[in-house]
Write a protein that holds these residues in place. Structure first.
Motif, mmCIF file in Angstrom:
data_model
loop_
_atom_site.group_PDB
_atom_site.id
_atom_site.type_symbol
_atom_site.label_atom_id
_atom_site.label_comp_id
_atom_site.label_asym_id
_atom_site.label_seq_id
_atom_site.Cartn_x
_atom_site.Cartn_y
_atom_site.Cartn_z
ATOM 1 N N ASP A 111 120.986 -21.821 90.234
ATOM 2 C CA ASP A 111 120.563 -23.092 89.646
ATOM 3 C C ASP A 111 121.707 -24.090 89.792
ATOM 4 O O ASP A 111 122.673 -24.054 89.039
ATOM 5 C CB ASP A 111 120.200 -22.901 88.173
ATOM 6 N N TRP A 112 121.587 -24.987 90.786
ATOM 7 C CA TRP A 112 122.664 -25.908 91.111
ATOM 8 C C TRP A 112 122.460 -27.255 90.421
ATOM 9 O O TRP A 112 121.336 -27.720 90.239
ATOM 10 C CB TRP A 112 122.747 -26.113 92.626
ATOM 11 N N PRO A 113 123.538 -27.940 90.035
ATOM 12 C CA PRO A 113 123.417 -29.229 89.340
ATOM 13 C C PRO A 113 122.661 -30.290 90.136
ATOM 14 O O PRO A 113 121.971 -31.128 89.545
ATOM 15 C CB PRO A 113 124.877 -29.645 89.109
ATOM 16 N N ALA A 114 122.784 -30.284 91.461
ATOM 17 C CA ALA A 114 122.151 -31.330 92.268
ATOM 18 C C ALA A 114 120.634 -31.316 92.113
ATOM 19 O O ALA A 114 119.993 -32.375 92.126
ATOM 20 C CB ALA A 114 122.533 -31.172 93.734
ATOM 21 N N GLY A 115 120.037 -30.141 91.960
ATOM 22 C CA GLY A 115 118.594 -30.064 91.791
ATOM 23 C C GLY A 115 118.144 -30.712 90.497
ATOM 24 O O GLY A 115 117.124 -31.407 90.450
ATOM 25 N N ARG A 116 118.923 -30.502 89.439
ATOM 26 C CA ARG A 116 118.577 -31.125 88.162
ATOM 27 C C ARG A 116 118.756 -32.639 88.229
ATOM 28 O O ARG A 116 117.949 -33.399 87.671
ATOM 29 C CB ARG A 116 119.463 -30.522 87.063
ATOM 30 N N ALA A 117 119.829 -33.084 88.896
ATOM 31 C CA ALA A 117 120.052 -34.523 89.037
ATOM 32 C C ALA A 117 118.971 -35.168 89.896
ATOM 33 O O ALA A 117 118.543 -36.298 89.618
ATOM 34 C CB ALA A 117 121.435 -34.776 89.649
ATOM 35 N N LEU A 118 118.514 -34.460 90.934
ATOM 36 C CA LEU A 118 117.445 -35.001 91.773
ATOM 37 C C LEU A 118 116.161 -35.177 90.973
ATOM 38 O O LEU A 118 115.460 -36.195 91.113
ATOM 39 C CB LEU A 118 117.203 -34.080 92.971
ATOM 40 N N LEU A 119 115.833 -34.205 90.129
ATOM 41 C CA LEU A 119 114.638 -34.311 89.296
ATOM 42 C C LEU A 119 114.720 -35.548 88.404
ATOM 43 O O LEU A 119 113.738 -36.297 88.272
ATOM 44 C CB LEU A 119 114.479 -33.048 88.448
ATOM 45 N N GLU A 120 115.863 -35.768 87.795
ATOM 46 C CA GLU A 120 116.015 -36.931 86.916
ATOM 47 C C GLU A 120 115.891 -38.235 87.705
ATOM 48 O O GLU A 120 115.301 -39.211 87.221
ATOM 49 C CB GLU A 120 117.374 -36.867 86.217
ATOM 50 N N TRP A 121 116.424 -38.244 88.915
ATOM 51 C CA TRP A 121 116.397 -39.446 89.757
ATOM 52 C C TRP A 121 114.970 -39.817 90.149
ATOM 53 O O TRP A 121 114.539 -40.959 89.975
ATOM 54 C CB TRP A 121 117.271 -39.223 90.985
ATOM 55 N N VAL A 122 114.236 -38.841 90.687
ATOM 56 C CA VAL A 122 112.876 -39.147 91.139
ATOM 57 C C VAL A 122 111.939 -39.407 89.961
ATOM 58 O O VAL A 122 110.991 -40.199 90.072
ATOM 59 C CB VAL A 122 112.330 -38.018 92.044
ATOM 60 N N ALA A 123 112.198 -38.766 88.820
ATOM 61 C CA ALA A 123 111.375 -39.028 87.642
ATOM 62 C C ALA A 123 111.618 -40.433 87.111
ATOM 63 O O ALA A 123 110.684 -41.123 86.677
ATOM 64 C CB ALA A 123 111.658 -37.992 86.556
ATOM 65 N N ALA A 124 112.869 -40.866 87.147
ATOM 66 C CA ALA A 124 113.194 -42.215 86.675
ATOM 67 C C ALA A 124 112.508 -43.280 87.517
ATOM 68 O O ALA A 124 112.170 -44.358 87.010
ATOM 69 C CB ALA A 124 114.710 -42.420 86.693
ATOM 70 N N ASP A 125 112.293 -42.995 88.795
ATOM 71 C CA ASP A 125 111.618 -43.938 89.685
ATOM 72 C C ASP A 125 110.117 -43.721 89.738
ATOM 73 O O ASP A 125 109.429 -44.334 90.556
ATOM 74 C CB ASP A 125 112.203 -43.839 91.095
ATOM 75 N N GLY A 126 109.587 -42.849 88.881
ATOM 76 C CA GLY A 126 108.141 -42.697 88.756
ATOM 77 C C GLY A 126 107.457 -41.992 89.895
ATOM 78 O O GLY A 126 106.287 -42.270 90.182
ATOM 79 N N LEU A 127 108.151 -41.044 90.524
ATOM 80 C CA LEU A 127 107.525 -40.321 91.631
ATOM 81 C C LEU A 127 106.319 -39.511 91.167
ATOM 82 O O LEU A 127 105.411 -39.230 91.944
ATOM 83 C CB LEU A 127 108.552 -39.392 92.282
ATOM 84 N N HIS A 128 106.314 -39.144 89.889
ATOM 85 C CA HIS A 128 105.211 -38.353 89.339
ATOM 86 C C HIS A 128 104.064 -39.234 88.845
ATOM 87 O O HIS A 128 103.057 -38.717 88.356
ATOM 88 C CB HIS A 128 105.725 -37.509 88.164
ATOM 89 N N ARG A 129 104.210 -40.549 88.971
ATOM 90 C CA ARG A 129 103.190 -41.480 88.504
ATOM 91 C C ARG A 129 102.811 -42.436 89.640
ATOM 92 O O ARG A 129 103.241 -43.593 89.651
ATOM 93 C CB ARG A 129 103.701 -42.289 87.304
#
Length: 376
Positions: A73-91
């Protein structure tokens, strides 16, 4: 026995007890490291849905140490999730579908988290839009673990090496074994033509074709061919990540590419030691593998935009991290090493590539030398 004699007696036992306790702890750690006694652990992640502010928690099964590197479990994966979520990739916009291809999904931090956020958003909306995540990795063991993690989180993944026959309309998470450095031809056309986003975390590091080393040589089922990674013959057979991205963007020219990469040479401590050793600072603060990757992108007609992690993403993720992880990230200077990459076809204008939509408007076309100078 007098009080003074009793105190002296206790002091006499202190040193042996401390010594034996220290040796016992050292022996336990050494045995665990050598025999890999504690192979797995459970890691928990909490992400805040940016629009509703609702917290979403999920846990993953991850290796304590490699191999395979993809089960960590690498930090970059968690940071990527936060980044794309902040830009609304899931919406996505109403009535539209986001088809997201993740390169090197590993334990599934980003893929599973994005699928869960999308599922939560669809439950809250009367007319939901769809998000489909395609998790890919070169390591079969990592993908198997990812599927177990998805099921434990309530997401039923569709795992198939041949996605042509897969139902693409309703499955939120597809899983496929794919070496992203081998070219886009291994992915079926019904996937590549529908891509809206291509993402990846910590997928560029030393060795391999075009300066890119994927998990092929670090997966448990593979053998390292040379000190720098895969052998020369294996390298010559692989297209490289830059060429693969070029092929994908040629098929889906409006797809957005976002990579959360790691500059392993970043950090004030490295620069300080370099100065003491009279080593040129530039070579110690810029990871050569990232520079090589950037050059490969330019050779394939790709434009690279580099920026630090957005400040709102840093604040949001810091507030969600457990105190222990926050301290660990601080001590390891993780934020200084994480770098956001956006990649486009050179011939596309900013309007064509999607920058006009207001996503990450503060991104700048910078070189890695300039975005975060470190030094004493």
């Amino acid at each position: 026995m007098t009080p003074r004699a009793a105190a002296a007696s206790r002091r006499g036992w202190t040193a042996p007890v401390v010594y034996l306790g220290s040796m016992a702890c050292f022996t336990a750690v050494a045995l665990d490291e050598y025999f890999d006694l504690r192979k797995w652990k459970r890691v928990s992640h909490t992400v805040r849905e940016p629009h509703s502010g609702e917290l979403l928690s999920f846990s993953l099964r991850a290796r304590r140490r490699p191999p395979p590197i993809g089960c960590m479990d690498w930090p970059a994966g968690r940071a990527l999730l936060e980044w794309v979520a902040a830009d609304g990739l899931h919406r996505p916009f109403p009535g539209t579908t986001n088809t997201v291809l993740e390169i090197g999904s590993g334990v599934g931090t980003t893929a599973i988290g994005l699928a869960l956020l999308s599922h939560r958003t669809r439950d809250q909306n009367d007319a939901p839009s769809a998000v489909q995540v395609i998790a890919s990795d070169v390591c079969g063991e990592s993908l198997s673990n990812l599927c177990d993690n998805a099921k434990a989180s309530g997401i039923l993944p569709v795992q198939s090496k041949d996605l042509v026959s897969t139902s693409l309309a309703s499955d939120p998470l597809l899983v496929t074994e794919w070496d992203a450095a081998s070219g886009a031809s291994a992915l079926p056309a019904n996937i590549t033509t529908r891509l809206t986003h291509i993402i990846g975390a910590d997928v560029v590091y030393a060795g391999g074709a075009d300066g890119v080393l994927f998990e092929r040589n670090l997966c448990a089922s593979q053998t390292v061919g040379s000190p720098e990674g895969v052998g020369r013959d294996a390298q010559s057979d692989r297209a490289g990540l830059a060429r693969t991205l070029h092929e994908l963007l040629s098929i889906a020219p409006n797809a957005e590419v976002r990579l959360m990469l790691v500059n392993r040479f970043a950090g004030g401590a490295v620069a300080t030691l370099a100065a003491v050793a009279n080593v040129p600072v530039k070579s110690t603060i810029v990871d050569p593998s990232l520079s090589t990757f950037e050059e490969a992108c330019r050779k394939h007609g790709l434009r690279v935009e580099i920026s630090p992690v957005p400040s709102d993403v840093v604040r949001s993720l810091n507030s969600a991290l457990p105190i222990s992880d926050r301290l660990l990230w601080f001590l390891s200077d993780t934020w200084s090493a994480l770098v956001c990459y956006r990649i486009y076809r050179e011939e596309l204008t900013s309007e064509d590539s999607g920058l006009k939509r207001g996503v990450f408007d503060d991104s700048l076309s910078l070189s890695l030398d300039n975005i975060r100078p470190h030094g004493p």
